[in-house]
Every structure is written in structure tokens, then in C-alpha cells.
Enzyme design. Sequence first.
Site, PDB file in Angstrom:
ATOM      1  N   ARG A  93      43.461  47.136  59.056  1.00 49.56           N
ATOM      2  CA  ARG A  93      42.961  46.245  57.995  1.00 49.56           C
ATOM      3  C   ARG A  93      41.466  46.440  57.772  1.00 49.56           C
ATOM      4  N   PHE A 132      29.713  50.581  55.034  1.00 51.34           N
ATOM      5  CA  PHE A 132      28.814  49.565  54.480  1.00 51.34           C
ATOM      6  C   PHE A 132      27.783  49.213  55.540  1.00 51.34           C
ATOM      7  N   GLU A 136      21.777  45.389  61.405  1.00 49.25           N
ATOM      8  CA  GLU A 136      20.855  46.263  62.148  1.00 49.25           C
ATOM      9  C   GLU A 136      20.848  45.828  63.615  1.00 49.25           C
ATOM     10  N   HIS A 139      19.124  42.554  63.599  1.00 50.44           N
ATOM     11  CA  HIS A 139      19.421  41.627  62.498  1.00 50.44           C
ATOM     12  C   HIS A 139      20.902  41.640  62.183  1.00 50.44           C
ATOM     13  N   THR A 167      31.558  49.938  60.667  1.00 50.57           N
ATOM     14  CA  THR A 167      32.947  50.424  60.637  1.00 50.57           C
ATOM     15  C   THR A 167      33.031  51.666  59.746  1.00 50.57           C
ATOM     16  N   ASN A 243      31.850  38.207  50.548  1.00 47.92           N
ATOM     17  CA  ASN A 243      32.851  37.227  50.099  1.00 47.92           C
ATOM     18  C   ASN A 243      34.212  37.889  49.938  1.00 47.92           C
ATOM     19  N   ARG A 271      63.468  36.300  78.281  1.00 47.23           N
ATOM     20  CA  ARG A 271      62.948  36.303  79.647  1.00 47.23           C
ATOM     21  C   ARG A 271      63.573  35.143  80.441  1.00 47.23           C
ATOM     22  N   GLN A 282      60.303  23.044  77.917  1.00 48.03           N
ATOM     23  CA  GLN A 282      59.512  22.276  76.943  1.00 48.03           C
ATOM     24  C   GLN A 282      58.110  22.850  76.747  1.00 48.03           C
ATOM     25  N   GLU A 366      31.672  39.973  59.899  1.00 52.43           N
ATOM     26  CA  GLU A 366      31.766  39.315  58.576  1.00 52.43           C
ATOM     27  C   GLU A 366      31.284  37.869  58.650  1.00 52.43           C
TER      28      GLU A 366
HETATM   29  P1  TGC Z   1      20.192  32.446  51.691  1.00 59.86           P
HETATM   30  O1  TGC Z   1      18.779  32.091  51.352  1.00 59.86           O
HETATM   31  O2  TGC Z   1      21.153  31.366  51.992  1.00 59.86           O
HETATM   32  O3  TGC Z   1      20.814  33.315  50.516  1.00 59.86           O
HETATM   33  C1  TGC Z   1      20.129  34.410  49.936  1.00 59.86           C
HETATM   34  C2  TGC Z   1      20.661  34.560  48.512  1.00 59.86           C
HETATM   35  O4  TGC Z   1      22.051  34.868  48.551  1.00 59.86           O
HETATM   36  C3  TGC Z   1      22.832  33.831  47.897  1.00 59.86           C
HETATM   37  N1  TGC Z   1      24.032  33.662  48.713  1.00 59.86           N
HETATM   38  C4  TGC Z   1      25.201  34.203  48.379  1.00 59.86           C
HETATM   39  N2  TGC Z   1      25.570  34.910  47.312  1.00 59.86           N
HETATM   40  C5  TGC Z   1      26.845  35.347  47.264  1.00 59.86           C
HETATM   41  N3  TGC Z   1      27.731  35.078  48.240  1.00 59.86           N
HETATM   42  C6  TGC Z   1      27.405  34.374  49.329  1.00 59.86           C
HETATM   43  N4  TGC Z   1      28.298  34.151  50.288  1.00 59.86           N
HETATM   44  C7  TGC Z   1      26.091  33.903  49.444  1.00 59.86           C
HETATM   45  N5  TGC Z   1      25.407  33.196  50.381  1.00 59.86           N
HETATM   46  C8  TGC Z   1      24.162  33.052  49.920  1.00 59.86           C
HETATM   47  C9  TGC Z   1      21.922  32.616  47.882  1.00 59.86           C
HETATM   48  O5  TGC Z   1      22.269  31.771  46.818  1.00 59.86           O
HETATM   49  C10 TGC Z   1      20.570  33.274  47.692  1.00 59.86           C
HETATM   50  O6  TGC Z   1      20.479  33.683  46.331  1.00 59.86           O
HETATM   51  P2  TGC Z   1      19.066  33.716  45.558  1.00 59.86           P
HETATM   52  O7  TGC Z   1      19.391  34.234  44.210  1.00 59.86           O
HETATM   53  O8  TGC Z   1      18.582  32.287  45.584  1.00 59.86           O
HETATM   54  O9  TGC Z   1      18.181  34.613  46.358  1.00 59.86           O
HETATM   55  O10 TGC Z   1      20.110  33.522  52.860  1.00 59.86           O
HETATM   56  P3  TGC Z   1      19.798  33.370  54.402  1.00 59.86           P
HETATM   57  O11 TGC Z   1      18.823  34.451  54.760  1.00 59.86           O
HETATM   58  O12 TGC Z   1      19.418  31.952  54.724  1.00 59.86           O
HETATM   59  O13 TGC Z   1      21.203  33.741  55.088  1.00 59.86           O
HETATM   60  C11 TGC Z   1      22.319  32.979  54.872  1.00 59.86           C
HETATM   61  C12 TGC Z   1      23.509  33.436  55.759  1.00 59.86           C
HETATM   62  C13 TGC Z   1      23.191  33.194  57.230  1.00 59.86           C
HETATM   63  C14 TGC Z   1      24.679  32.571  55.367  1.00 59.86           C
HETATM   64  C15 TGC Z   1      23.859  34.896  55.521  1.00 59.86           C
HETATM   65  O14 TGC Z   1      22.831  35.744  55.708  1.00 59.86           O
HETATM   66  C16 TGC Z   1      25.063  35.356  56.288  1.00 59.86           C
HETATM   67  O15 TGC Z   1      26.178  35.255  55.758  1.00 59.86           O
HETATM   68  N6  TGC Z   1      24.954  35.946  57.546  1.00 59.86           N
HETATM   69  C17 TGC Z   1      26.069  36.590  58.216  1.00 59.86           C
HETATM   70  C18 TGC Z   1      25.930  38.086  58.102  1.00 59.86           C
HETATM   71  C19 TGC Z   1      27.259  38.782  57.948  1.00 59.86           C
HETATM   72  O16 TGC Z   1      28.261  38.206  57.613  1.00 59.86           O
HETATM   73  N7  TGC Z   1      27.247  40.077  58.140  1.00 59.86           N
HETATM   74  C20 TGC Z   1      28.419  40.881  57.932  1.00 59.86           C
HETATM   75  C21 TGC Z   1      28.090  42.330  57.927  1.00 59.86           C
HETATM   76  S1  TGC Z   1      29.381  43.353  57.291  1.00 59.86           S
HETATM   77  C22 TGC Z   1      30.589  43.305  58.437  1.00 59.86           C
HETATM   78  O17 TGC Z   1      30.562  42.613  59.391  1.00 59.86           O
HETATM   79  C23 TGC Z   1      31.722  44.192  58.148  1.00 59.86           C
HETATM   80  S2  TGC Z   1      32.992  44.156  59.293  1.00 59.86           S
HETATM   81  C24 TGC Z   1      34.129  44.892  58.311  1.00 59.86           C
HETATM   82  C25 TGC Z   1      35.381  45.258  58.937  1.00 59.86           C
HETATM   83  O18 TGC Z   1      35.425  46.179  59.794  1.00 59.86           O
HETATM   84  O19 TGC Z   1      36.429  44.668  58.514  1.00 59.86           O
HETATM   85  P1  FAD Z   2      23.826  37.685  66.479  1.00 63.01           P
HETATM   86  O1  FAD Z   2      23.450  37.441  65.070  1.00 63.01           O
HETATM   87  O2  FAD Z   2      22.764  38.190  67.403  1.00 63.01           O
HETATM   88  O3  FAD Z   2      24.443  36.351  67.061  1.00 63.01           O
HETATM   89  C1  FAD Z   2      24.536  36.089  68.470  1.00 63.01           C
HETATM   90  C2  FAD Z   2      25.113  34.689  68.658  1.00 63.01           C
HETATM   91  O4  FAD Z   2      24.197  33.721  68.118  1.00 63.01           O
HETATM   92  C3  FAD Z   2      26.431  34.458  67.922  1.00 63.01           C
HETATM   93  O5  FAD Z   2      27.247  33.623  68.691  1.00 63.01           O
HETATM   94  C4  FAD Z   2      26.007  33.751  66.654  1.00 63.01           C
HETATM   95  O6  FAD Z   2      27.036  32.927  66.112  1.00 63.01           O
HETATM   96  C5  FAD Z   2      24.860  32.904  67.170  1.00 63.01           C
HETATM   97  N1  FAD Z   2      23.912  32.561  66.111  1.00 63.01           N
HETATM   98  C6  FAD Z   2      23.161  33.399  65.341  1.00 63.01           C
HETATM   99  N2  FAD Z   2      22.421  32.703  64.477  1.00 63.01           N
HETATM  100  C7  FAD Z   2      22.716  31.395  64.675  1.00 63.01           C
HETATM  101  C8  FAD Z   2      22.284  30.169  64.065  1.00 63.01           C
HETATM  102  N3  FAD Z   2      21.431  30.156  63.055  1.00 63.01           N
HETATM  103  N4  FAD Z   2      22.790  29.018  64.547  1.00 63.01           N
HETATM  104  C9  FAD Z   2      23.709  29.000  65.566  1.00 63.01           C
HETATM  105  N5  FAD Z   2      24.159  30.119  66.166  1.00 63.01           N
HETATM  106  C10 FAD Z   2      23.651  31.305  65.718  1.00 63.01           C
HETATM  107  N6  FAD Z   2      28.191  45.121  60.112  1.00 63.01           N
HETATM  108  C11 FAD Z   2      28.029  45.830  58.961  1.00 63.01           C
HETATM  109  O7  FAD Z   2      27.012  45.713  58.280  1.00 63.01           O
HETATM  110  N7  FAD Z   2      28.993  46.708  58.545  1.00 63.01           N
HETATM  111  C12 FAD Z   2      30.139  46.918  59.246  1.00 63.01           C
HETATM  112  O8  FAD Z   2      30.985  47.710  58.828  1.00 63.01           O
HETATM  113  C13 FAD Z   2      30.323  46.203  60.464  1.00 63.01           C
HETATM  114  N8  FAD Z   2      31.430  46.435  61.216  1.00 63.01           N
HETATM  115  C14 FAD Z   2      31.534  45.843  62.451  1.00 63.01           C
HETATM  116  C15 FAD Z   2      32.583  46.208  63.292  1.00 63.01           C
HETATM  117  C16 FAD Z   2      32.679  45.643  64.569  1.00 63.01           C
HETATM  118  C17 FAD Z   2      33.780  46.072  65.497  1.00 63.01           C
HETATM  119  C18 FAD Z   2      31.746  44.656  64.980  1.00 63.01           C
HETATM  120  C19 FAD Z   2      31.874  43.994  66.331  1.00 63.01           C
HETATM  121  C20 FAD Z   2      30.698  44.298  64.154  1.00 63.01           C
HETATM  122  C21 FAD Z   2      30.571  44.882  62.881  1.00 63.01           C
HETATM  123  N9  FAD Z   2      29.484  44.593  62.037  1.00 63.01           N
HETATM  124  C22 FAD Z   2      29.308  45.286  60.871  1.00 63.01           C
HETATM  125  C23 FAD Z   2      28.417  43.722  62.509  1.00 63.01           C
HETATM  126  C24 FAD Z   2      28.754  42.217  62.420  1.00 63.01           C
HETATM  127  O9  FAD Z   2      28.727  41.774  61.106  1.00 63.01           O
HETATM  128  C25 FAD Z   2      27.736  41.467  63.299  1.00 63.01           C
HETATM  129  O10 FAD Z   2      28.064  41.763  64.640  1.00 63.01           O
HETATM  130  C26 FAD Z   2      27.754  39.983  63.046  1.00 63.01           C
HETATM  131  O11 FAD Z   2      27.253  39.673  61.775  1.00 63.01           O
HETATM  132  C27 FAD Z   2      26.942  39.206  64.118  1.00 63.01           C
HETATM  133  O12 FAD Z   2      25.712  39.803  64.367  1.00 63.01           O
HETATM  134  P2  FAD Z   2      25.262  40.092  65.887  1.00 63.01           P
HETATM  135  O13 FAD Z   2      26.372  40.766  66.600  1.00 63.01           O
HETATM  136  O14 FAD Z   2      23.945  40.784  65.819  1.00 63.01           O
HETATM  137  O15 FAD Z   2      25.096  38.656  66.548  1.00 63.01           O
END
Ligand code: TGC
Ligand code: FAD
Length: 387
Positions: A93, A132, A136, A139, A167, A243, A271, A282, A366
Site C-alpha cells: 500500500r 516524496f 529531514e 525535521h 519510501t 491529505n 486451535r 469467553q 504521514e
Molecule cells: P501551519 O502553520 O499549521 O500550516 C502551514 C500552512 O499549511 C496550511 N495547512 C494545510 N494545508 C493543506 N492541508 C493540510 N493538512 C494543512 N495543514 C496546514 C495552513 O493553513 C498554512 O497555510 P498558509 O497559507 O496560512 O501558510 O504549519 P505548522 O508548521 O504549524 O505545522 C503543522 C503540522 C504539525 C500539522 C504539520 O506540519 C504536519 O502535518 N506535520 C506532520 C508531518 C508529516 O505528516 N509528514 C509526513 C511526511 S510524508 C510521509 O510520511 C510519507 S509515508 C508514505 C508511505 O510510505 O505510505
Molecule cells: P519526531 O517528529 O522527532 O517525533 C518524535 C516524537 O515526538 C513522536 O512521538 C511525536 O509524536 C512527538 N512529537 C513531535 N512533535 C510533537 C508536538 N508538537 N507535541 C507532542 N508530541 C510531539 N517522510 C517523507 O517525507 N517521505 C516518505 O516517503 C516517508 N516514508 C516513511 C517511511 C517509513 C517506514 C517511516 C518510518 C517514515 C517515513 N517518513 C517519510 C517519515 C515520517 O513522516 C516521519 O517519521 C514522521 O513524520 C515523524 O517524524 P520523526 O520520525 O522525525 O519523529
Amino acid sequence: MFTGVDFFLIDDLLSEEERKIRQTIRQYVDEKFLPLAAEYHRKADFPLSVIPELGALGVLGVTIPERYGAAGLNHTIYGLAMQELERGDSGLRSFASVQGSLVMYPISRYGSETQKQLWLPKLASGQAVGCFGLTEPDHGSDPGGMLTKAVHTADGWLLNGSKMWITNAPIADVAVVWAQTEQGIRGFLVEKGTPGFRTQTIKGKFSLRASLTGELIFDDCLVPEANLLPEGKGLRAPLSCLNEARYGIAWGAIGAAMACYEEALDYAKNRIQFGKPIAGFQLTQHKLVEMLNEITKAQLLNLQLGRLKDQGKAQYYHISLAKRNNVDQALKIARSARTILAANGITDEYQTIRHLLNLESVFTYEGTHDIHTLIVGEHITGMGAFR
Ligand code: TGC
Ligand code: FAD
């Protein structure tokens, strides 16, 4: 053949087309993917042979328009597809999520027509693979603080920095990379083989082993002007892609949960301990009913979210609630299923342990569970608690 878990007759709420496509993907997972799953999990590799097969199934960029070679179907079908793929493995997935939601979606939404024509058909068919790069090393949850920088020069954009936990990084033909510029965060298409760009595989993972994860490293990497995504400025742009992927994960996690539930139910019926099947005790029934309970609630949540998305009404906080709930519940279901399988549950002869280990990553990527709590918390209180 997996027949699904449908305690509340939710299938009646799906269209014939939705059910038919789900069935095709279900069959593919049973016949082609599952025979490979344990082997690839053991050797920590992704089966490259499935990539063109996923393309042929239409699960790469399900909602991207047909004119770019993709399926052009609705979000409910996209969700059902992710559910079926993750019943096979979260790594399967993940591959489709990244390719569709995190590579094709940004190109489709923020790319030029030339970029769309060049990349989308190849990505849809699986001829090309994308990744994608947002996270970092320093970060993760706070991507807004990213250090990767792109400086505009007469010859293009000079990229320096690194992305971690990406990924598909080791096999990607193109990386969608987000970097700080003088105009704020922008997205770039960095092609494999560009001088100054290299990838490194992350080894030693105990989760998502059947998925390739790596680092992207940019060392004075000159990216042509034509590879800048012309639209999509600021952190809002990469977050909009998340999203899409988070939505698919909300569905996918329940696919993994269904696999664990089905395996535990079947095992419990067969089993024998203390002279009768453990399903007759239960305590075992309580575990199984809790699993079914949470799967059913999550299925209803997903379907309504899918319908909202198809109507253009789904908001990012709806998606956060669904990702948060469903992954959390799937992880609990996998742990509970593992206890029913007991000692057998720690071997890869059964799939539950593989799903359980995978879901630890799904809980984190995510947006971690905590981050989704804070996203919903901010929405309902009007008070951000991230900082
Ligand atoms: P913040 O100031 O809240 O927002 C910055 C700007 O973004 C807008 N915004 C959004 N827009 C679209 N969709 C959303 N979900 C949005 N959330 C916020 C917001 O309105 C603002 O817009 P503007 O025009 O005013 O500048 O930003 P923040 O720096 O306080 O951060 C907010 C936070 C913590 C929610 C966000 O940074 C966050 O979601 N952090 C988590 C990072 C994350 O999910 N990383 C994923 C990396 S990719 C991945 O993990 C792929 S795994 C894939 C796989 O293998 O399946
Ligand atoms: P951190 O941000 O360092 O967080 C550490 C802990 O602190 C967590 O428990 C978190 O919930 C907590 N924490 C952080 N901030 C707060 C707060 N404000 N309040 C309370 N608790 C907080 N990223 C990509 O860009 N592209 C990819 O394709 C991708 N694929 C991935 C595949 C795998 C297998 C994995 C494991 C990760 C992948 N990621 C990818 C990265 C993933 O999105 C990050 O690992 C994730 O966003 C969390 O970041 P971090 O691991 O640095 O944890």
C-alpha cells in the site's frame, strides 16, 4: 480467497463498480502478492515485479484523470484499493500511496503541462517510480523547519541538503523534493542520475521490511528550471499532498486489521486447548468481538469520509481523525490477534506479526498519532498546541 469482513452489510452502500474493482484487487493480492509477502519481508526487499502489475490494475494514481493514463476514478474506489493492498502488506500500500498521492498528485496539481505529460503516464503504468522527500533527519513532525535549500542561479536551482526516511527512494526515477527558497517552500522534480544527487538505503528496519526506504542527499545538485513545480508555494503545498495519502492510509490500515482478524478467527476455531477450540472460551470471544467492533466502526468512518471526499466536503481534520483512529485500532487489533495465535503468532508462517510490525511505522508516518491528535484538537478548540 479472502471474502471480506462486512458485519453491517456495508457492501450494500457501495456501487456495483466499486465492488467489482475491489474484487479484482482482492483477487490480485491473494493470487499474486501474498505468495511473495513473507519471503520479501524476510529479505527486507520490495518485489519489483509487482510494479507493472499495480499499474495494470489501475491502482497507481487512482483519482488522477484518465487523459494522463491513470484510472480517473472516485476517492471511494481509491480507498477500497488501498484497503485491499494493505491487506496484503503495508509496504504494498505504501508503494501505491507514495506513487499516487505523493508523486502523481503534486505533479497533477502543481506541475506544468509538460511535466504532467512527461511523468504521469509513466508513473500510472509503473514504468517509472517516484518518491516524496519532505522529512529531514532533524525535521519530522515539524517539516516547516526544513533545512534543505534551493538557490536560484542563472543555470537553474542549486539544491543542498538531505531528506530522510523516504519510501521508494532507492528505486525512484524521480523525487518530488520540497526545499526552502527565497520565495518560501517550493517543490522540485529531481531526476535519478542528476549530478550531485544520490540515495542511500536505510537498513535494519524491523517494520515495513517489504518496502524500500532511503535517504535523498543533495550536494550542489543543479536542478533545471523546467523541473521546478510552477504552482504550490509554502508548506501548504506538501501538506495538501499528505491529505491524499493520509486518506488512503485510513482505509489501508483497516485492510491490515481485517487480515489479522480473519487469521485470528480461523485459528481460534481450529486451535484446541483444554479439549475444545479456543474460540469457545469467553475471553477469546471478547477479543474477537472487540476486533470486529472496531473494524466495523472504522469501515463506516472510511465510507463516509470517502463520500465526503467525492463531494468535495472532506476537510484535513476529518482525514486526521480517520487516520488517527483507524491506525490506532488496527495496531490494537493486530496485537490482540497475535495473542490469540500465541507462540505461532510470532512466526511469519502467519501474517499477523508482519502486519503488527508494519503498523508501527504506519502509526508514525504521514503525521504521528500525536500530531493528528493535535490537528483535531486545534480544530475543535481553536487553540494550536504544537508549540
Ligand atoms: P501551519 O502553520 O499549521 O500550516 C502551514 C500552512 O499549511 C496550511 N495547512 C494545510 N494545508 C493543506 N492541508 C493540510 N493538512 C494543512 N495543514 C496546514 C495552513 O493553513 C498554512 O497555510 P498558509 O497559507 O496560512 O501558510 O504549519 P505548522 O508548521 O504549524 O505545522 C503543522 C503540522 C504539525 C500539522 C504539520 O506540519 C504536519 O502535518 N506535520 C506532520 C508531518 C508529516 O505528516 N509528514 C509526513 C511526511 S510524508 C510521509 O510520511 C510519507 S509515508 C508514505 C508511505 O510510505 O505510505
Ligand atoms: P519526531 O517528529 O522527532 O517525533 C518524535 C516524537 O515526538 C513522536 O512521538 C511525536 O509524536 C512527538 N512529537 C513531535 N512533535 C510533537 C508536538 N508538537 N507535541 C507532542 N508530541 C510531539 N517522510 C517523507 O517525507 N517521505 C516518505 O516517503 C516517508 N516514508 C516513511 C517511511 C517509513 C517506514 C517511516 C518510518 C517514515 C517515513 N517518513 C517519510 C517519515 C515520517 O513522516 C516521519 O517519521 C514522521 O513524520 C515523524 O517524524 P520523526 O520520525 O522525525 O519523529
